[in-house]
Write an enzyme that holds these catalytic residues in place. Structure first.
Site, PDB file in Angstrom:
ATOM      1  N   GLY A 194      31.603 -39.666 -22.317  1.00 15.50           N
ATOM      2  CA  GLY A 194      32.792 -39.797 -21.477  1.00 15.50           C
ATOM      3  C   GLY A 194      34.068 -39.642 -22.289  1.00 15.50           C
ATOM      4  N   GLN A 239      35.501 -41.625 -29.926  1.00 18.18           N
ATOM      5  CA  GLN A 239      34.044 -41.695 -30.073  1.00 18.18           C
ATOM      6  C   GLN A 239      33.424 -40.308 -29.884  1.00 18.18           C
ATOM      7  OE1 GLN A 239      31.414 -45.038 -28.662  1.00 18.18           O
ATOM      8  NE2 GLN A 239      31.133 -43.647 -26.946  1.00 18.18           N
ATOM      9  N   MET A 291      25.641 -48.686 -22.820  1.00 22.17           N
ATOM     10  CA  MET A 291      25.370 -50.086 -23.161  1.00 22.17           C
ATOM     11  C   MET A 291      25.157 -50.901 -21.877  1.00 22.17           C
ATOM     12  SD  MET A 291      27.417 -50.913 -26.612  1.00 22.17           S
ATOM     13  CE  MET A 291      29.030 -51.149 -25.932  1.00 22.17           C
ATOM     14  N   GLY A 292      24.901 -50.216 -20.773  1.00 19.69           N
ATOM     15  CA  GLY A 292      24.595 -50.917 -19.526  1.00 19.69           C
ATOM     16  C   GLY A 292      25.829 -51.443 -18.815  1.00 19.69           C
ATOM     17  N   ARG A 318      33.736 -53.623 -19.414  1.00 19.32           N
ATOM     18  CA  ARG A 318      34.528 -54.804 -19.777  1.00 19.32           C
ATOM     19  C   ARG A 318      35.439 -55.253 -18.631  1.00 19.32           C
ATOM     20  NH1 ARG A 318      34.144 -52.361 -24.868  1.00 19.32           N
ATOM     21  NH2 ARG A 318      33.333 -53.760 -26.472  1.00 19.32           N
ATOM     22  N   HIS A 344      29.695 -44.202 -15.683  1.00 21.63           N
ATOM     23  CA  HIS A 344      28.389 -43.877 -16.264  1.00 21.63           C
ATOM     24  C   HIS A 344      27.620 -42.935 -15.335  1.00 21.63           C
ATOM     25  CE1 HIS A 344      28.970 -48.067 -18.074  1.00 21.63           C
ATOM     26  NE2 HIS A 344      28.805 -47.318 -19.138  1.00 21.63           N
ATOM     27  N   GLN A 392      27.791 -52.097 -33.704  1.00 24.26           N
ATOM     28  CA  GLN A 392      29.101 -51.498 -33.452  1.00 24.26           C
ATOM     29  C   GLN A 392      30.151 -52.512 -33.009  1.00 24.26           C
ATOM     30  OE1 GLN A 392      27.582 -48.910 -30.179  1.00 24.26           O
ATOM     31  NE2 GLN A 392      29.558 -49.322 -29.238  1.00 24.26           N
TER      32      GLN A 392
END
Ligand code: AMP
Length: 281
Positions: A148, A154, A30-31, A188, A37, A61
C-alpha cells in the site's frame, strides 16, 4: 480459503502451483484488516490466479514495546473478510515459525532510507520490516507482491530489498484507501475514539492544503503551518511533516518546479502514531 501455519508446508504447496504455471499474488499484513488491506487483496486477485495473504504481527519491527503489545488483533473477523474477498490462502505463522531458534538476523543495506523520516524516528524499524518480508518472500516466492502507498517509505525499502536479494518478484503499489473524512485507513485507527478519528482527518486536510499552496521557490514554511495547526487542535506530537523528493525522500526546502515531490506526515494523537502521505506532483 486454505489456512497454513507452517512455512515449509506452504512453500511446498506453492512451488507445485508455480510449476503448473499459476501466478501468485501476495499481500503481507499484520492483521486487524480493513478496506485498505482488502483493496490489496482485490488488486492481487485481478492480476493473479492465486492470492496469498499473510497475517503476522512482526515483533522485530516495533521499536516501541507498548505499540507491539497494544497492536489490535481481530483474527476471526480477518478470516471472515478474507473469505469474502475470495483470498485463496491465509498464512498465519507463529513467531517461532518466522524466527526459529537458529535464526540469525541479517543486516540490510538501506542507505539513507534508514536515517530519513520513519528511519529517523523509528530506529531499527526497517531492518525488522526487511527481516520479516525477506522470510515471507522466501516462503511464498510470489509473482507479484502487493503493497500500500500509505506506507510510502516502506514501499521504497521493500523495492530495495527485492533488488538486494535479486528476487524475481514484481512490485505493485496500491493507492491509499481513506475514510469519507479523508483519514487514511489504518489498523491503529481502532485505538482511536470516534472523536479522535474525526480529529485525525486533519492530517489529510493539512497535506491537501500543502498541495494546494505549492509553488516553485521556498516551500519550507508550508509544513511549519500545518504542524502548528495540528498541535493547535490537540495532536500530542508531530514527528515530521516533510516535503521530499518522491524518488529519494531527501527533504526539499526550495523547489525547482520540476522535481517530483511527495509530502509525508507522522503525528501522535491520544498516544497513537498515525502516518500518511500524498504525492504533490
Ligand atoms: P499493515 O497490516 O499495516 O502492515 O499493512 C499491510 C499492507 O496494507 C501494507 O502494504 C500497507 O501499506 C497496506 N495498507 C495499510 N493501510 C492501507 C490503506 N489505507 N490503503 C491501502 N493500503 C494500505
Amino acid at each position: 480459503m486454505i489456512l497454513f501455519k507452517k512455512g515449509d508446508e506452504l512453500k511446498k504447496y506453492l512451488i507445485k502451483k508455480t510449476a503448473e504455471g499459476i501466478s501468485i499474488g501476495f499481500v503481507p499484513t499484520m492483521g486487524a484488516l480493513h478496506e485498505g488491506h482488502l483493496s490489496l487483496v482485490r488488486a492481487a486477485k485481478e492480476r493473479n490466479r492465486l492470492v496469498v495473504c499473510s497475517i503476522f504481527v512482526n515483533p522485530s519491527q516495533f521499536n516501541d514495546p507498548q505499540d507491539y503489545l497494544q497492536y489490535p488483533k481481530t483474527i476471526d473477523q480477518d478470516i471472515f473478510l478474507l473469505e469474502k474477498s475470495a483470498c485463496d490462502i491465509l498464512f498465519l505463522p507463529e513467531v517461532q515459525e518466522i524466527y526459529p531458534q537458529n535464526y540469525t538476523p541479517l543486516h540490510y543495506e538501506l542507505g539513507s532510507l534508514e536515517t530519513l523520516l520513519e528511519g529517523k524516528y523509528r530506529p531499527g524499524h526497517f531492518q525488522g520490516v526487511c527481516q520479516v518480508v525477506d522470510r515471507l518472500l522466501a516462503i511464498v516466492m510470489p509473482t507479484i507482491l502487493f503493497l500500500g502507498q500509505k506506507d510510502y517509505q516502506q514501499c521504497m525499502v521493500i523495492e530495495r530489498l527485492i533488488r538486494l536479494k535479486q528476487y524475481a518478484i514484481q512490485l505493485y503499489i496500491v493507492p491509499t484507501m481513506r475514510e469519507t473524512s479523508g483519514l487514511a485507513m489504518s489498523s491503529r485507527n481502532l485505538r482511536l475514539t470516534e472523536q479522535d478519528r474525526a480529529k485525525a482527518a486533519a492530517i489529510y486536510t493539512g497535506l491537501k492544503h500543502i498541495k494546494s499552496q505549492l509553488q516553485p521557490g521556498n516551500i519550507e514554511s508550508l509544513c511549519n503551518q500545518v504542524t502548528a495547526d495540528l498541535l493547535e487542535i490537540g495532536f500530542d506530537k508531530i514527528d515530521y511533516i516533510s516535503i521530499a523528493n518522491a524518488k529519494t525522500l531527501e527533504p526539499i526546502d526550495v523547489w525547482d518546479g520540476e522535481t517530483a515531490l511527495v509530502v509525508l506526515a507522522a503525528a501522535f494523537l491520544s498516544g497513537v502514531r498515525l502516518i500518511d502521505n500524498i504525492p504533490l506532483t
